[in-house]
Design a protein around this motif. Structure first.
Motif, PDB file in Angstrom:
ATOM      1  N   GLY A  30     -32.634 -12.241  23.208  1.00 54.53           N
ATOM      2  CA  GLY A  30     -31.224 -12.151  23.766  1.00 54.53           C
ATOM      3  C   GLY A  30     -30.315 -10.819  23.567  1.00 54.53           C
ATOM      4  N   SER A  31     -30.398 -10.587  22.481  1.00 52.61           N
ATOM      5  CA  SER A  31     -29.622  -9.277  21.879  1.00 52.61           C
ATOM      6  C   SER A  31     -30.309  -8.121  22.416  1.00 52.61           C
ATOM      7  CB  SER A  31     -29.554  -9.030  20.434  1.00 52.61           C
ATOM      8  OG  SER A  31     -31.165  -8.754  19.891  1.00 52.61           O
ATOM      9  N   ARG A  32     -31.563  -8.109  22.781  1.00 58.30           N
ATOM     10  CA  ARG A  32     -32.262  -7.039  23.281  1.00 58.30           C
ATOM     11  C   ARG A  32     -31.816  -6.727  24.809  1.00 58.30           C
ATOM     12  NH1 ARG A  32     -36.997  -8.721  21.232  1.00 58.30           N
ATOM     13  NH2 ARG A  32     -37.987  -8.814  23.394  1.00 58.30           N
ATOM     14  N   TYR A  33     -31.756  -7.977  25.459  1.00 60.57           N
ATOM     15  CA  TYR A  33     -31.204  -7.965  26.836  1.00 60.57           C
ATOM     16  C   TYR A  33     -29.818  -7.461  27.125  1.00 60.57           C
ATOM     17  CZ  TYR A  33     -30.482  -9.755  31.652  1.00 60.57           C
ATOM     18  OH  TYR A  33     -30.055  -9.961  32.854  1.00 60.57           O
ATOM     19  N   LEU A  34     -28.975  -7.738  26.120  1.00 64.81           N
ATOM     20  CA  LEU A  34     -27.599  -7.306  26.155  1.00 64.81           C
ATOM     21  C   LEU A  34     -27.403  -5.925  25.899  1.00 64.81           C
ATOM     22  CD1 LEU A  34     -25.761 -10.483  24.934  1.00 64.81           C
ATOM     23  CD2 LEU A  34     -25.846  -9.878  27.111  1.00 64.81           C
ATOM     24  N   HIS A  35     -28.363  -5.344  24.942  1.00 63.78           N
ATOM     25  CA  HIS A  35     -28.217  -3.869  24.556  1.00 63.78           C
ATOM     26  C   HIS A  35     -28.840  -2.988  25.669  1.00 63.78           C
ATOM     27  CE1 HIS A  35     -26.642  -3.554  20.571  1.00 63.78           C
ATOM     28  NE2 HIS A  35     -26.684  -5.032  20.718  1.00 63.78           N
ATOM     29  N   ASP A  36     -30.076  -3.510  26.241  1.00 64.53           N
ATOM     30  CA  ASP A  36     -30.931  -2.634  27.081  1.00 64.53           C
ATOM     31  C   ASP A  36     -30.484  -2.875  28.553  1.00 64.53           C
ATOM     32  OD1 ASP A  36     -31.568  -1.720  24.612  1.00 64.53           O
ATOM     33  OD2 ASP A  36     -33.428  -2.969  24.537  1.00 64.53           O
ATOM     34  N   VAL A  37     -30.350  -3.936  28.831  1.00 61.42           N
ATOM     35  CA  VAL A  37     -30.255  -4.331  30.327  1.00 61.42           C
ATOM     36  C   VAL A  37     -28.853  -4.449  30.886  1.00 61.42           C
ATOM     37  CG1 VAL A  37     -30.905  -5.883  32.178  1.00 61.42           C
ATOM     38  CG2 VAL A  37     -32.636  -5.459  29.988  1.00 61.42           C
ATOM     39  N   VAL A  38     -27.975  -5.086  30.200  1.00 60.79           N
ATOM     40  CA  VAL A  38     -26.667  -5.409  30.630  1.00 60.79           C
ATOM     41  C   VAL A  38     -25.987  -4.161  30.600  1.00 60.79           C
ATOM     42  CG1 VAL A  38     -24.517  -6.573  30.378  1.00 60.79           C
ATOM     43  CG2 VAL A  38     -26.659  -7.853  30.471  1.00 60.79           C
ATOM     44  N   ALA A  39     -25.053  -3.703  31.911  1.00 60.68           N
ATOM     45  CA  ALA A  39     -24.156  -2.726  31.837  1.00 60.68           C
ATOM     46  C   ALA A  39     -22.859  -2.969  32.491  1.00 60.68           C
ATOM     47  CB  ALA A  39     -25.045  -1.574  32.429  1.00 60.68           C
ATOM     48  N   PRO A  40     -22.009  -2.093  32.506  1.00 61.67           N
ATOM     49  CA  PRO A  40     -20.875  -2.275  33.226  1.00 61.67           C
ATOM     50  C   PRO A  40     -21.303  -2.744  34.694  1.00 61.67           C
ATOM     51  CG  PRO A  40     -20.339  -0.461  31.748  1.00 61.67           C
ATOM     52  CD  PRO A  40     -21.904  -0.942  31.491  1.00 61.67           C
ATOM     53  N   GLY A  41     -20.742  -3.683  35.420  1.00 63.60           N
ATOM     54  CA  GLY A  41     -20.937  -3.884  36.564  1.00 63.60           C
ATOM     55  C   GLY A  41     -21.938  -5.005  36.710  1.00 63.60           C
ATOM     56  N   SER A  42     -22.833  -5.482  35.815  1.00 69.21           N
ATOM     57  CA  SER A  42     -23.349  -6.403  35.470  1.00 69.21           C
ATOM     58  C   SER A  42     -22.763  -8.059  35.671  1.00 69.21           C
ATOM     59  CB  SER A  42     -24.315  -6.538  34.282  1.00 69.21           C
ATOM     60  OG  SER A  42     -25.147  -5.514  34.188  1.00 69.21           O
ATOM     61  N   VAL A  43     -23.232  -8.890  36.129  1.00 70.04           N
ATOM     62  CA  VAL A  43     -22.676 -10.272  36.364  1.00 70.04           C
ATOM     63  C   VAL A  43     -23.406 -11.294  35.473  1.00 70.04           C
ATOM     64  CG1 VAL A  43     -21.881 -12.109  37.726  1.00 70.04           C
ATOM     65  CG2 VAL A  43     -21.688 -10.049  38.679  1.00 70.04           C
ATOM     66  N   LEU A  44     -22.803 -11.825  34.519  1.00 69.37           N
ATOM     67  CA  LEU A  44     -23.630 -13.019  33.751  1.00 69.37           C
ATOM     68  C   LEU A  44     -22.798 -14.273  33.883  1.00 69.37           C
ATOM     69  CD1 LEU A  44     -23.433 -11.047  30.303  1.00 69.37           C
ATOM     70  CD2 LEU A  44     -25.524 -11.032  31.890  1.00 69.37           C
ATOM     71  N   ARG A  45     -23.759 -15.270  33.824  1.00 70.30           N
ATOM     72  CA  ARG A  45     -23.384 -16.521  33.885  1.00 70.30           C
ATOM     73  C   ARG A  45     -22.870 -16.874  32.369  1.00 70.30           C
ATOM     74  NH1 ARG A  45     -25.430 -21.560  33.072  1.00 70.30           N
ATOM     75  NH2 ARG A  45     -27.392 -21.045  32.722  1.00 70.30           N
ATOM     76  N   ILE A  46     -21.790 -17.653  32.414  1.00 73.95           N
ATOM     77  CA  ILE A  46     -21.097 -17.686  30.988  1.00 73.95           C
ATOM     78  C   ILE A  46     -20.726 -19.351  31.227  1.00 73.95           C
ATOM     79  CG2 ILE A  46     -19.235 -17.505  29.538  1.00 73.95           C
ATOM     80  CD1 ILE A  46     -20.972 -14.973  30.014  1.00 73.95           C
ATOM     81  N   ASP A  47     -21.026 -19.999  30.076  1.00 76.92           N
ATOM     82  CA  ASP A  47     -20.446 -21.508  29.867  1.00 76.92           C
ATOM     83  C   ASP A  47     -19.436 -21.444  28.716  1.00 76.92           C
ATOM     84  OD1 ASP A  47     -22.031 -22.676  32.006  1.00 76.92           O
ATOM     85  OD2 ASP A  47     -23.891 -23.015  30.650  1.00 76.92           O
ATOM     86  N   GLY A  48     -18.608 -22.146  29.017  1.00 75.11           N
ATOM     87  CA  GLY A  48     -17.467 -22.279  27.899  1.00 75.11           C
ATOM     88  C   GLY A  48     -16.031 -21.813  28.263  1.00 75.11           C
TER      89      GLY A  48
END
Length: 305
Positions: free
Chosen positions: A72-90
């Motif tokens: 999870g942390s590698r994905y958020l550090h290496d893949v996600v960037a400004p403009g990415s869309v994430l599915r969020i619960d909560g």
């Protein structure tokens, strides 16, 4: 819901902060200190992250530590960037800030994330508070700039400069009117638990995203006195999971032994307590247990379910 990553910033060694916004520009709902969101990262992979920053700012912010073995942390550090869309619960809050006259906050590493909005809230309320914040080195400790405004109420302990957090000092005045909030690595939580167990009357709250005690150990039987079931709890499953599979409804929330929602009366047998809720005296009495993480020291347990 789906949220847009509008900003990504490195805020410490191996720590990034992500700002999440509504894609249509609408303000996101306010939240309460201690809340977290679940972020869907890949198919079948969801991870919880504490919200940090302004509770009513209209955007949400999370801070993520890069863990070499963490998908999870590698994905958020290496893949996600400004403009990415994430599915969020909560957001959900299993670590709520309860009103008190005095607080002691203890944070280790990335555990500062849920503590930061708590500090801001109690500062606004006028309550007394102290924060003890430890990390391996100063460069790896997030949010030091935001904490600087609070002056000498914040005690910063980079391990390479000052050693480990002085828990005896931090908890010395943790009397019945003080609430202790702690988030950090398992070793820190265990050390705080030992100190608090030696001080009857202290009230401590823990935040962790892995269970306080996992579902290891041999199988045992649980008799549910009210529903009439006798169930076998195998290794790898919690009492709560087995009870729910049998169709018995139980209130639960965190499933990590931290919130106390699933507290259940024990009618027979000796619980193997693996929670962060009960005091030393309550554990010794064996009258109640948290069935989401705790197990049994005897071949049979009887529960008031």
């Amino acid at each position: 819901m789906h949220l847009l990553v509008t900003h990504k910033q490195s805020i410490a060694e191996n720590v990034v902060a992500l700002t999440l916004s509504d894609p249509d520009g609408c303000p996101l709902p306010a939240w309460t200190p201690g809340a977290h969101v679940d972020i869907a990262l890949e198919p079948g992979l969801t991870r919880p992250y504490s919200l940090t920053g302004g509770v009513d700012s209209g955007v949400w912010r999370v801070a993520v530590l890069r863990v070499p073995t963490g998908r999870g942390s590698r994905y958020l550090h290496d893949v996600v960037a400004p403009g990415s869309v994430l599915r969020i619960d909560g957001p959900r809050n299993d670590f709520p800030l309860i009103p008190a006259r005095r607080y002691v906050f203890i944070a280790g590493g990335i555990g500062i994330t849920p503590i930061l909005p708590m500090v801001a809230e109690v500062e606004r309320s006028g309550a007394e508070w102290q924060l003890y914040y430890g990390g391996r080195r100063r460069a790896s400790m997030a949010f030091l700039d935001e904490l600087a405004r609070y002056g000498d109420r914040v005690h910063v302990y980079p391990e390479d400069e000052r050693g480990l957090l002085p828990l005896s000092t931090a908890l010395r005045c943790a009397d019945n009117g003080t609430r202790v909030y702690c988030c950090g690595p398992e070793l820190l939580l265990d050390a705080v638990r030992r100190h608090v167990d030696e001080r009857p009357g202290s009230t401590v709250h823990f935040e962790r995203f892995s269970p306080a005690g996992d579902a290891v150990g041999g199988a045992f039987e649980v008799r549910l006195a009210r529903s009439g079931h006798t169930l076998t709890v195998p290794p790898g499953k919690s009492i709560l999971e087995v009870v729910e599979e049998a169709g018995v409804e139980v209130l639960s929330s965190c499933r990590t032994g931290t919130c106390g929602t699933c507290e259940t009366a024990v009618l027979g047998g000796i619980p193997d307590h693996r929670d962060d809720v009960l005091s030393a005296d309550e554990r010794e009495s064996g009258d109640v247990m948290m069935i989401c993480t705790s197990r049994s020291l005897t071949p049979h347990l009887a529960l008031d379910l």
